[in-house]
Design a protein around this motif. Structure first.
Motif, PDB file in Angstrom:
ATOM      1  N   ILE A  16       0.850  -1.198   0.000  1.00 30.79           N
ATOM      2  CA  ILE A  16       0.000   0.000   0.000  1.00 30.79           C
ATOM      3  C   ILE A  16       0.880   1.242   0.000  1.00 30.79           C
ATOM      4  O   ILE A  16       1.913   1.283   0.669  1.00 30.79           O
ATOM      5  CB  ILE A  16      -0.936   0.011   1.219  1.00 30.79           C
ATOM      6  N   PHE A  18       0.471   5.787  -0.172  1.00 29.97           N
ATOM      7  CA  PHE A  18      -0.389   6.968  -0.203  1.00 29.97           C
ATOM      8  C   PHE A  18       0.325   8.046  -1.013  1.00 29.97           C
ATOM      9  O   PHE A  18       1.507   8.320  -0.776  1.00 29.97           O
ATOM     10  CB  PHE A  18      -0.706   7.463   1.208  1.00 29.97           C
ATOM     11  N   SER A  20       0.002  11.925  -3.356  1.00 30.64           N
ATOM     12  CA  SER A  20      -0.686  13.150  -3.742  1.00 30.64           C
ATOM     13  C   SER A  20      -0.613  13.247  -5.267  1.00 30.64           C
ATOM     14  O   SER A  20       0.450  13.040  -5.853  1.00 30.64           O
ATOM     15  CB  SER A  20      -0.028  14.369  -3.096  1.00 30.64           C
ATOM     16  N   ALA A  56      -5.631   2.698  -7.872  1.00 33.24           N
ATOM     17  CA  ALA A  56      -6.356   3.464  -6.867  1.00 33.24           C
ATOM     18  C   ALA A  56      -7.372   2.552  -6.190  1.00 33.24           C
ATOM     19  O   ALA A  56      -8.147   1.862  -6.862  1.00 33.24           O
ATOM     20  CB  ALA A  56      -7.050   4.657  -7.506  1.00 33.24           C
ATOM     21  N   GLU A  73      -5.271  14.663  -2.348  1.00 29.17           N
ATOM     22  CA  GLU A  73      -4.352  14.417  -1.243  1.00 29.17           C
ATOM     23  C   GLU A  73      -4.550  13.012  -0.682  1.00 29.17           C
ATOM     24  O   GLU A  73      -5.682  12.548  -0.522  1.00 29.17           O
ATOM     25  CB  GLU A  73      -4.589  15.437  -0.124  1.00 29.17           C
ATOM     26  N   GLU A  74      -3.461  12.346  -0.384  1.00 33.74           N
ATOM     27  CA  GLU A  74      -3.460  11.048   0.286  1.00 33.74           C
ATOM     28  C   GLU A  74      -4.384  10.031  -0.397  1.00 33.74           C
ATOM     29  O   GLU A  74      -5.271   9.437   0.226  1.00 33.74           O
ATOM     30  CB  GLU A  74      -3.829  11.193   1.759  1.00 33.74           C
ATOM     31  N   VAL A  75      -4.161   9.834  -1.677  1.00 29.96           N
ATOM     32  CA  VAL A  75      -4.886   8.808  -2.419  1.00 29.96           C
ATOM     33  C   VAL A  75      -4.229   7.458  -2.123  1.00 29.96           C
ATOM     34  O   VAL A  75      -3.009   7.302  -2.222  1.00 29.96           O
ATOM     35  CB  VAL A  75      -4.850   9.092  -3.932  1.00 29.96           C
ATOM     36  N   GLU A  76      -5.027   6.478  -1.748  1.00 34.04           N
ATOM     37  CA  GLU A  76      -4.480   5.156  -1.428  1.00 34.04           C
ATOM     38  C   GLU A  76      -4.319   4.331  -2.695  1.00 34.04           C
ATOM     39  O   GLU A  76      -5.274   4.150  -3.462  1.00 34.04           O
ATOM     40  CB  GLU A  76      -5.384   4.421  -0.448  1.00 34.04           C
ATOM     41  N   LYS A  78      -2.829   0.515  -4.172  1.00 38.67           N
ATOM     42  CA  LYS A  78      -2.500  -0.841  -3.724  1.00 38.67           C
ATOM     43  C   LYS A  78      -1.926  -1.617  -4.896  1.00 38.67           C
ATOM     44  O   LYS A  78      -2.395  -1.477  -6.038  1.00 38.67           O
ATOM     45  CB  LYS A  78      -3.730  -1.545  -3.164  1.00 38.67           C
ATOM     46  N   THR A 205       4.793  10.868  -3.387  1.00 35.52           N
ATOM     47  CA  THR A 205       4.477   9.959  -2.290  1.00 35.52           C
ATOM     48  C   THR A 205       4.254  10.732  -1.005  1.00 35.52           C
ATOM     49  O   THR A 205       4.975  11.671  -0.680  1.00 35.52           O
ATOM     50  CB  THR A 205       5.605   8.950  -2.099  1.00 35.52           C
ATOM     51  N   VAL A 206       3.234  10.329  -0.267  1.00 36.44           N
ATOM     52  CA  VAL A 206       2.957  10.894   1.057  1.00 36.44           C
ATOM     53  C   VAL A 206       3.458   9.889   2.086  1.00 36.44           C
ATOM     54  O   VAL A 206       2.996   8.743   2.131  1.00 36.44           O
ATOM     55  CB  VAL A 206       1.452  11.130   1.260  1.00 36.44           C
ATOM     56  N   LYS A 208       3.617   8.465   5.662  1.00 31.22           N
ATOM     57  CA  LYS A 208       2.767   8.541   6.858  1.00 31.22           C
ATOM     58  C   LYS A 208       3.429   7.801   8.023  1.00 31.22           C
ATOM     59  O   LYS A 208       4.196   6.887   7.822  1.00 31.22           O
ATOM     60  CB  LYS A 208       1.420   7.914   6.558  1.00 31.22           C
TER      61      LYS A 208
END
Length: 208
Positions: A16, A18, A20, A56, A73-76, A78, A205-206, A208
């Motif tokens: 996974i 996350f 932007s 997405a 912002e912060e689209v997951e 996989k 890339t975000v 976290k």
């Protein structure tokens, strides 16, 4: 006992990330909103010589900002390839079980939709059962079991515990076919295709 407890057999899980995402339309574009659909594809940088496919997890929408761009912002994302199998409920299937012909699916991404028939396009989404004791005759759930050959089988209720299927029902089973932990180091992503017809797409890339 596992079914009573709502136990779901564990599968490998896709990596996974996350991110932007910024989509820049051409000058003069007046479109106010833009949606990135579920399963929109992205590709990772090379990891040990392999570029991994990510998608997405869900659809996300954005309103055009003052700079004329759509920012998400912060689209997951996989890792995995979207796959859909179609099964038919008929009198030739005496077991009522439908084997998914791969052992590399991520069971957390499975979605099940049942269509009434080829002549009736009405559909219902079925959810994975979590507690057999709370089921009624019309509960739209499915069950998931691991087979002896390390694949997975889905089946449905019997009309007492969960809604039973009818002959002619069409079953759509969708999921991500994944490489498991192999893509865990992915940090850089690129959109594989244009988004909403716009090819000027940047992805960061975000962490976290």
């Amino acid at each position: 006992h596992a079914k009573l407890l709502g136990y779901t057999p564990r599968s490998q899980t896709g990596a996974i990330a996350f991110v932007s995402i910024t989509v820049t339309p051409p000058d003069g574009n007046t479109q106010p909103t833009l949606t990135i659909p579920r399963n929109t594809p992205f590709i990772s940088e090379s990891i040990d010589g392999v570029n991994y496919n990510f998608v997405a997890v869900g659809s996300v929408s954005a309103t055009k900002g003052s700079a004329g761009t759509f920012v998400y912002e912060e689209v997951e994302l996989k890792e995995g390839e979207p796959v859909t199998w179609t099964f038919l409920k008929d009198q030739n299937n005496n077991t009522g079980r439908y084997e998914i012909p791969t052992g590399t699916l991520d069971t957390s991404t499975v979605t099940v939709i049942v269509q009434a028939s080829s002549a009736n396009a009405s559909q219902q989404v079925y959810t994975l059962n979590s507690d057999l004791t709370e089921l009624g005759a019309n509960s739209t759930v499915y069950f998931l079991e691991e087979t002896d050959n390390e694949r997975y089988t889905i089946f449905f209720g019997d009309g007492v515990f969960g809604k039973a299927l009818s002959n002619g029902n069409i079953i759509y089973v969708s999921y991500l076919d994944t490489n498991g932990a192999a893509a865990n180091k992915a940090n850089v992503f690129t959109a594989t295709n244009a988004i909403g017809g716009f090819s000027n797409v940047s992805v960061s890339t975000v962490f976290k």
